[in-house]
Motif scaffolding. Structure first.
Motif, PDB file in Angstrom:
ATOM      1  N   THR A  70       7.042  -3.103   6.542  1.00  0.00           N
ATOM      2  CA  THR A  70       5.584  -3.093   7.051  1.00  0.00           C
ATOM      3  C   THR A  70       5.166  -3.556   8.374  1.00  0.00           C
ATOM      4  O   THR A  70       4.493  -2.766   9.106  1.00  0.00           O
ATOM      5  CB  THR A  70       4.557  -3.776   6.015  1.00  0.00           C
ATOM      6  N   ALA A  92       2.539   5.853   2.688  1.00  0.00           N
ATOM      7  CA  ALA A  92       1.306   5.122   2.180  1.00  0.00           C
ATOM      8  C   ALA A  92       0.615   4.917   3.296  1.00  0.00           C
ATOM      9  O   ALA A  92      -0.753   4.732   3.490  1.00  0.00           O
ATOM     10  CB  ALA A  92       1.648   3.769   1.725  1.00  0.00           C
ATOM     11  N   ILE A  93       1.042   4.322   4.556  1.00  0.00           N
ATOM     12  CA  ILE A  93       0.353   4.071   5.923  1.00  0.00           C
ATOM     13  C   ILE A  93      -0.226   5.264   6.338  1.00  0.00           C
ATOM     14  O   ILE A  93      -1.696   5.359   6.684  1.00  0.00           O
ATOM     15  CB  ILE A  93       1.345   3.565   6.922  1.00  0.00           C
ATOM     16  N   TYR A  94       0.218   6.208   6.384  1.00  0.00           N
ATOM     17  CA  TYR A  94      -0.219   7.773   6.775  1.00  0.00           C
ATOM     18  C   TYR A  94      -1.444   8.133   5.873  1.00  0.00           C
ATOM     19  O   TYR A  94      -2.609   8.621   6.242  1.00  0.00           O
ATOM     20  CB  TYR A  94       0.755   9.006   6.620  1.00  0.00           C
ATOM     21  N   LEU A  95      -1.308   7.908   4.450  1.00  0.00           N
ATOM     22  CA  LEU A  95      -2.356   8.115   3.655  1.00  0.00           C
ATOM     23  C   LEU A  95      -3.530   7.397   3.779  1.00  0.00           C
ATOM     24  O   LEU A  95      -4.798   7.894   3.427  1.00  0.00           O
ATOM     25  CB  LEU A  95      -1.809   7.775   1.925  1.00  0.00           C
ATOM     26  N   LEU A  96      -3.348   6.101   4.053  1.00  0.00           N
ATOM     27  CA  LEU A  96      -4.392   5.150   4.380  1.00  0.00           C
ATOM     28  C   LEU A  96      -5.196   5.637   5.550  1.00  0.00           C
ATOM     29  O   LEU A  96      -6.422   5.798   5.575  1.00  0.00           O
ATOM     30  CB  LEU A  96      -4.025   3.520   4.444  1.00  0.00           C
ATOM     31  N   ILE A  97      -4.575   5.985   6.674  1.00  0.00           N
ATOM     32  CA  ILE A  97      -5.145   6.380   7.941  1.00  0.00           C
ATOM     33  C   ILE A  97      -5.908   7.798   7.482  1.00  0.00           C
ATOM     34  O   ILE A  97      -7.251   7.874   7.982  1.00  0.00           O
ATOM     35  CB  ILE A  97      -4.171   6.774   8.928  1.00  0.00           C
ATOM     36  N   ASN A  98      -5.549   8.645   6.916  1.00  0.00           N
ATOM     37  CA  ASN A  98      -6.071   9.955   6.486  1.00  0.00           C
ATOM     38  C   ASN A  98      -7.317   9.898   5.554  1.00  0.00           C
ATOM     39  O   ASN A  98      -8.209  10.396   5.580  1.00  0.00           O
ATOM     40  CB  ASN A  98      -5.165  11.047   6.240  1.00  0.00           C
ATOM     41  N   GLY A  99      -7.038   8.735   4.592  1.00  0.00           N
ATOM     42  CA  GLY A  99      -8.180   8.299   3.463  1.00  0.00           C
ATOM     43  C   GLY A  99      -9.318   7.933   4.457  1.00  0.00           C
ATOM     44  O   GLY A  99     -10.545   8.457   4.230  1.00  0.00           O
ATOM     45  N   PHE A 100      -9.225   7.132   5.307  1.00  0.00           N
ATOM     46  CA  PHE A 100     -10.187   6.457   6.272  1.00  0.00           C
ATOM     47  C   PHE A 100     -10.923   7.434   6.918  1.00  0.00           C
ATOM     48  O   PHE A 100     -12.150   7.650   7.095  1.00  0.00           O
ATOM     49  CB  PHE A 100      -9.234   5.448   7.191  1.00  0.00           C
TER      50      PHE A 100
END
Length: 225
Positions: free
Chosen positions: A8, A199-207
């Motif tokens: 991470t 998961a990091i890309y998912l968090l960015i796009n979710g934000f």
């Protein structure tokens, strides 16, 4: 846990490049798309043909090919290398080439979204502006903001596509999030690295999705007042 922290923290080193690429490309692409949308209403055949040709090229070819053509292709022009040193300096930088490809690609798709929203504006709005004696420029000042607000829902998807598109920047030696993913995978060869990256890309796009929804709600609420 030690490996999880190692993966991470290493992947996080690529976040500044990924985020800077995304934000810069989105801002430039949005501004360019608004300009192109306005120019498409000019009814000038040559100008509209050039814009439609640009849209056809950038929506009809893969983003990866566009990145390669900008980064590797321009190096073949001696005029740029020998006579335009400042321009050559820019095009020899991976970050700028990735940014330019992303911005031009996104601007093409965004222009289609904005122009489609402008064409979908009810005839009554255009007729009302004409009845008030407004010229084309004045009419666009009234109608374009209305169309852009209606396009926010579709445009939010394009914003997310830009972020995901930054993953291709690693192909031209740019150390973004995906490049660090490849570095870790080459060293440790563990599937969990891809899960963490996703998961990091998912968090960015979710934000980003949450931000776009807030903007859309506020824009529509302001209009209804």
């Amino acid at each position: 846990m030690d490996k999880l922290w190692l993966y991470t923290s290493t992947l996080a080193k690529g976040l500044p490049v990924t985020i800077s690429l995304s934000v810069s490309a989105i801002i430039v692409a949005c501004g360019l798309a608004i300009l192109l949308t306005i120019l498409l209403t000019s009814q000038k055949a040559v100008l509209t043909s050039i814009i439609r040709g640009y849209i056809l090229v950038f929506t009809g070819t893969p983003l990866l090919v566009q990145i390669f053509l900008i980064y590797y292709g321009l190096a073949r022009f001696e005029a740029i290398r020998d006579h335009l040193p400042l321009l050559w300096d820019l095009f020899s930088r991976p970050w700028f080439c990735a940014f330019l490809a992303l911005a031009l690609n996104s601007a093409a798709y965004t222009t289609l979204i904005f122009h489609g929203a402008l064409k979908a504006v009810p005839d009554g709005h255009w007729q009302a502006c004409a009845a008030l004696g407004m010229n084309q420029r004045q009419t666009l000042k009234v109608v374009l903001p209305y169309a852009l607000k209606r396009a926010l829902s579709s445009y939010s998807n394009e914003v997310i596509f830009v972020v995901k598109g930054t993953a291709l920047a690693s192909t031209i030696t740019l150390m973004d999030l995906m490049a660090y993913n490849q570095f870790l995978n080459g060293r440790y060869y563990e599937f969990s690295i891809f899960i963490i990256t996703g998961a990091i890309y998912l968090l960015i796009n979710g934000f980003l999705s949450i931000i776009m929804r807030i903007i859309e709600k506020k824009a529509l609420a302001f209009e209804s007042q």
